[in-house]
Design an enzyme around this catalytic site. Structure first.
Site, PDB file in Angstrom:
ATOM      1  N   THR A 330       0.724  -1.177   0.144  1.00  0.00           N
ATOM      2  CA  THR A 330       0.072  -0.251   0.025  1.00  0.00           C
ATOM      3  C   THR A 330       0.860   1.297  -0.083  1.00  0.00           C
ATOM      4  O   THR A 330       0.667   2.196  -0.723  1.00  0.00           O
ATOM      5  CB  THR A 330      -1.032   0.004   1.303  1.00  0.00           C
ATOM      6  OG1 THR A 330      -1.756  -1.151   1.205  1.00  0.00           O
ATOM      7  CG2 THR A 330      -1.866   1.245   1.095  1.00  0.00           C
ATOM      8  N   GLN A 359      -5.645  -1.101  -3.261  1.00  0.00           N
ATOM      9  CA  GLN A 359      -4.980  -0.024  -2.809  1.00  0.00           C
ATOM     10  C   GLN A 359      -4.233   0.540  -3.684  1.00  0.00           C
ATOM     11  O   GLN A 359      -3.188  -0.208  -4.214  1.00  0.00           O
ATOM     12  CB  GLN A 359      -4.177  -0.499  -1.521  1.00  0.00           C
ATOM     13  CG  GLN A 359      -4.831  -1.091  -0.519  1.00  0.00           C
ATOM     14  CD  GLN A 359      -5.119  -2.548  -0.188  1.00  0.00           C
ATOM     15  OE1 GLN A 359      -5.143  -3.211  -1.453  1.00  0.00           O
ATOM     16  NE2 GLN A 359      -5.312  -3.010   0.860  1.00  0.00           N
ATOM     17  N   GLN A 381      -9.372   3.221  -3.822  1.00  0.00           N
ATOM     18  CA  GLN A 381      -9.035   2.968  -2.413  1.00  0.00           C
ATOM     19  C   GLN A 381      -7.822   3.637  -1.811  1.00  0.00           C
ATOM     20  O   GLN A 381      -6.753   3.599  -2.700  1.00  0.00           O
ATOM     21  CB  GLN A 381      -9.031   1.487  -2.431  1.00  0.00           C
ATOM     22  CG  GLN A 381      -8.859   0.915  -1.067  1.00  0.00           C
ATOM     23  CD  GLN A 381      -9.021  -0.691  -0.958  1.00  0.00           C
ATOM     24  OE1 GLN A 381      -9.314  -1.359  -2.132  1.00  0.00           O
ATOM     25  NE2 GLN A 381      -8.616  -1.241   0.124  1.00  0.00           N
ATOM     26  N   ASP A 382      -7.927   4.158  -0.803  1.00  0.00           N
ATOM     27  CA  ASP A 382      -6.617   4.741  -0.008  1.00  0.00           C
ATOM     28  C   ASP A 382      -5.933   5.731  -0.770  1.00  0.00           C
ATOM     29  O   ASP A 382      -4.698   5.895  -1.017  1.00  0.00           O
ATOM     30  CB  ASP A 382      -5.490   3.542   0.141  1.00  0.00           C
ATOM     31  CG  ASP A 382      -6.108   2.489   1.274  1.00  0.00           C
ATOM     32  OD1 ASP A 382      -7.053   2.396   1.595  1.00  0.00           O
ATOM     33  OD2 ASP A 382      -5.408   1.419   1.187  1.00  0.00           O
ATOM     34  N   ASP A 404     -11.694   3.851   2.514  1.00  0.00           N
ATOM     35  CA  ASP A 404     -10.846   4.140   3.414  1.00  0.00           C
ATOM     36  C   ASP A 404      -9.932   5.226   2.643  1.00  0.00           C
ATOM     37  O   ASP A 404      -8.680   4.989   2.884  1.00  0.00           O
ATOM     38  CB  ASP A 404     -10.024   2.900   3.723  1.00  0.00           C
ATOM     39  CG  ASP A 404     -10.901   1.919   4.446  1.00  0.00           C
ATOM     40  OD1 ASP A 404     -11.830   2.064   5.063  1.00  0.00           O
ATOM     41  OD2 ASP A 404     -10.587   0.709   4.714  1.00  0.00           O
ATOM     42  N   ARG A 460     -14.418   3.969   9.560  1.00  0.00           N
ATOM     43  CA  ARG A 460     -14.327   2.791  10.362  1.00  0.00           C
ATOM     44  C   ARG A 460     -12.942   2.783  11.030  1.00  0.00           C
ATOM     45  O   ARG A 460     -11.747   3.375  10.278  1.00  0.00           O
ATOM     46  CB  ARG A 460     -14.562   1.621   9.611  1.00  0.00           C
ATOM     47  CG  ARG A 460     -13.557   1.455   8.263  1.00  0.00           C
ATOM     48  CD  ARG A 460     -13.868   0.015   7.549  1.00  0.00           C
ATOM     49  NE  ARG A 460     -12.903  -0.048   6.579  1.00  0.00           N
ATOM     50  CZ  ARG A 460     -12.975  -1.151   5.775  1.00  0.00           C
ATOM     51  NH1 ARG A 460     -13.963  -2.134   6.029  1.00  0.00           N
ATOM     52  NH2 ARG A 460     -11.992  -1.490   4.729  1.00  0.00           N
ATOM     53  N   TRP A 462      -9.298   1.759  11.811  1.00  0.00           N
ATOM     54  CA  TRP A 462      -8.246   0.981  11.545  1.00  0.00           C
ATOM     55  C   TRP A 462      -7.506   0.266  12.759  1.00  0.00           C
ATOM     56  O   TRP A 462      -7.119  -0.979  12.805  1.00  0.00           O
ATOM     57  CB  TRP A 462      -7.202   1.758  10.518  1.00  0.00           C
ATOM     58  CG  TRP A 462      -6.237   1.046   9.968  1.00  0.00           C
ATOM     59  CD1 TRP A 462      -6.047  -0.461   9.905  1.00  0.00           C
ATOM     60  CD2 TRP A 462      -4.962   1.259   9.455  1.00  0.00           C
ATOM     61  NE1 TRP A 462      -4.990  -0.816   9.195  1.00  0.00           N
ATOM     62  CE2 TRP A 462      -4.312   0.375   8.810  1.00  0.00           C
ATOM     63  CE3 TRP A 462      -4.710   2.652   9.005  1.00  0.00           C
ATOM     64  CZ2 TRP A 462      -3.292   0.334   8.123  1.00  0.00           C
ATOM     65  CZ3 TRP A 462      -3.252   2.742   8.147  1.00  0.00           C
ATOM     66  CH2 TRP A 462      -2.717   1.784   7.837  1.00  0.00           C
TER      67      TRP A 462
END
Length: 553
Positions: A330, A359, A381-382, A404, A460, A462
């Site tokens: 990531t 990611q 994502q990310d 996220d 949420r 981590w």
């Protein structure tokens, strides 16, 4: 039906007439010779005219249109119809910068003019016809040639210099004596050091000049940037109305050759290591720069300013393999890495263009005291990895993603930002350390989504002590009624700090919020200064395109 259509058409015309027209930017037209002209960059040509570099010294609120051409005199510029083409484009409020002389003195009958007669007459024509179109002409005299006799720089332009001044005085227009300060600059450099600013090319170093070149008239990148810096200040002094547009940056990056470098990575590499008392400012001119960029720990106090539409992009993703067959992960997928403290970015788009492949980070922030103003972060994502245990400030930014897409352990304030969800998922995934007071704080932000997207959670956790707070945010209907998710770890409901205050919009309805999501009684303490001050009283302010800089001992 015909009358109805006509009425609609007339109404449309009236509405268009009533709407305020977008204000046109003033244009600086440049007419002159090779010392000012834009250059062909093929075969690594290092030659530049100072007019080619001028846009890097001006704000985005004014345009430069450079019509200077190699080899032209006042006579040939007129005879070839080049001046008529400029006159056709002139509008009230524009400027015309005029610099000739190098070629007027040549014996070639197609170019030769005489100071006091034909040279003066041509300059006068430029002035009168520019004025007739409502433009402001400004006469420059020629920059000197690098003509040393011993340690003395000897003039080669003679009466053409005084003729330019004379015409300006006679016509009552601003005059810029560019020759004198540039001659002083070259003289102070001396016979040897000054070669570095002109077209002195060693054999075998540039494809355009395989046998090398020695040219004491034309400037290279370094020389053109230096002369443009002198010229823009002289121009602002002669024409005070232009002074507000002037900007000086340490380095300029431009794909069209109008800067010091073609890539952002080159500019970052040129920043002095551990330069604590000077903030290095880098202007990045319009363009898409596909490069994987790292701001290492030693390149502190850097400001990266975008001019026009600037996108820094790459397309790595977490499962991509490196040369050893290992997944880059990531963090390794990021397009842009920041490890140096006191980094500042303005008007820049940071993008990961890999698409929906898992990611894929657009920007990795591994430093303290980092500021983004009017920036965009594009990904899936990310998108933003706030990796460091440090502070970040996002002012009026746009951030998009899927899952996220703001995640990590930093304390980060998002002030008046747009947070845009591209599909169902989670806006944030903080991993705040247990001993840190604040994680993510969103102040007066807008939460938006693609059409048809719904059931998007605010956050949420981590890690166990994740913290996220939304203050006075406008939440679209895409926000999940429950608001917060526990990442299927019920025990984290007792350790996280998830809260809202004064939010509006359909997504702010708290009637179905989960029990571990709090509603604050006050927004006291949730201001930028209180949230980011830390032990060093950091204030992420900006003045003259330079972010607040910590002065290191």
């Amino acid at each position: 039906m015909k009358f109805k259509s006509l009425s609609i058409a007339l109404l449309g015309l009236l509405l268009c007439a009533a709407m305020p027209a977008e204000k046109r930017k003033p244009v600086v037209f440049m007419i002159g010779d090779s010392t000012m002209a834009n250059k062909d960059l093929r075969k690594g040509n290092p030659e530049r005219g100072w007019g080619m570099m001028l846009p890097g010294f001006l704000s985005d609120d004014i345009t430069v249109d450079n019509h200077a051409v190699n080899g032209r005199s006042t006579k040939s510029f007129i005879d070839e119809g080049r001046w008529d083409a400029v006159v056709e484009k002139l509008q009230p409020g524009d400027y015309v910068v005029i610099e000739f002389g190098h070629n007027d003195s040549k014996e070639d009958p197609a170019r030769h003019t005489d100071p006091g007669t034909t040279y003066d007459a041509n300059l006068t024509r430029f002035v009168k016809e520019a004025r007739a179109k409502g433009a402001q002409p400004v006469i420059f005299n020629s920059i000197p040639r690098r003509n040393f006799v011993g340690d003395s720089l000897v003039d080669t332009h003679g009466e053409y210099l005084t003729a330019a001044r004379r015409v300006a005085e006679q016509q009552g227009v601003p005059f810029v004596d560019l020759n004198t300060p540039v001659a002083k600059f070259i003289t102070e450099l001396g016979p040897d050091e000054s070669k570095k600013y002109f077209m002195h090319v060693a054999p075998g170093t540039v494809p355009l000049c395989p046998d090398g070149k020695t040219d004491d008239t034309h400037l290279n990148v370094k020389g053109a940037r230096a002369v443009a810096s002198i010229a823009v200040d002289a121009l602002a002094e002669a024409v005070p109305a232009l002074a507000p547009y002037v900007r000086h940056y340490d380095f300029v990056v431009a794909k069209d050759g109008s800067g010091d470098f073609f890539t952002v990575a080159e500019a970052i590499a040129a920043v002095p290591d551990l330069c604590g008392k000077h903030r290095t400012t880098i202007l990045v001119r319009s363009g898409v720069y596909k490069e994987k960029i790292v701001v290492p720990r030693s390149k502190i106090n850097v400001s990266l300013i975008g001019q026009g539409d600037v996108t820094l992009t790459y397309d790595d993703f977490a499962s991509r393999k490196n040369i050893f067959g290992e997944e880059i992960g990531t963090a390794g997928s990021s397009s842009f890495f920041i490890y140096a403290p006191d980094f500042y970015a303005e008007n820049i788009t940071f993008e990961n263009a890999a698409g929906p492949v898992g990611q894929a980070v657009a920007c990795f922030v591994g430093a303290d005291r980092v500021t983004f103003r009017n920036c965009r972060f594009l990904g899936n994502q990310d998108t933003i990895y706030t990796w460091a245990r440090g502070r970040q400030y996002y002012d009026n930014c746009y951030i998009e993603g899927t899952v996220d897409f703001i995640f990590g352990r930093s304390t980060a304030v998002f002030d008046r930002c747009t947070i845009h969800a591209k599909r169902r998922g989670y806006l944030t995934a903080p991993s705040t350390d247990v001993d840190v007071d604040n994680g993510y704080v969103f102040l007066d932000c807008k939460l938006t989504a693609d059409e048809g997207v719904d059931r998007v959670y605010l956050s949420r956790p981590w890690r166990d002590y994740a913290k996220a707070v939304f203050i006075r945010c406008e939440m679209g209907a895409h926000i999940h009624p429950e608001g917060w998710h526990n990442w299927r770890k019920p025990e984290r409901e007792h350790t996280v700090f998830y809260a809202e205050y004064g939010c509006t919009g359909p997504g702010a309805d708290r009637s179905q919020r989960v029990a571990f999501g709090r509603e604050l009684d006050t927004d006291e303490g949730y201001d930028v200064a209180s949230l980011l001050a830390g032990d060093d009283n950091w204030v992420p302010t900006v003045a003259d395109n330079q972010a607040y800089a910590v002065i290191y001992p």
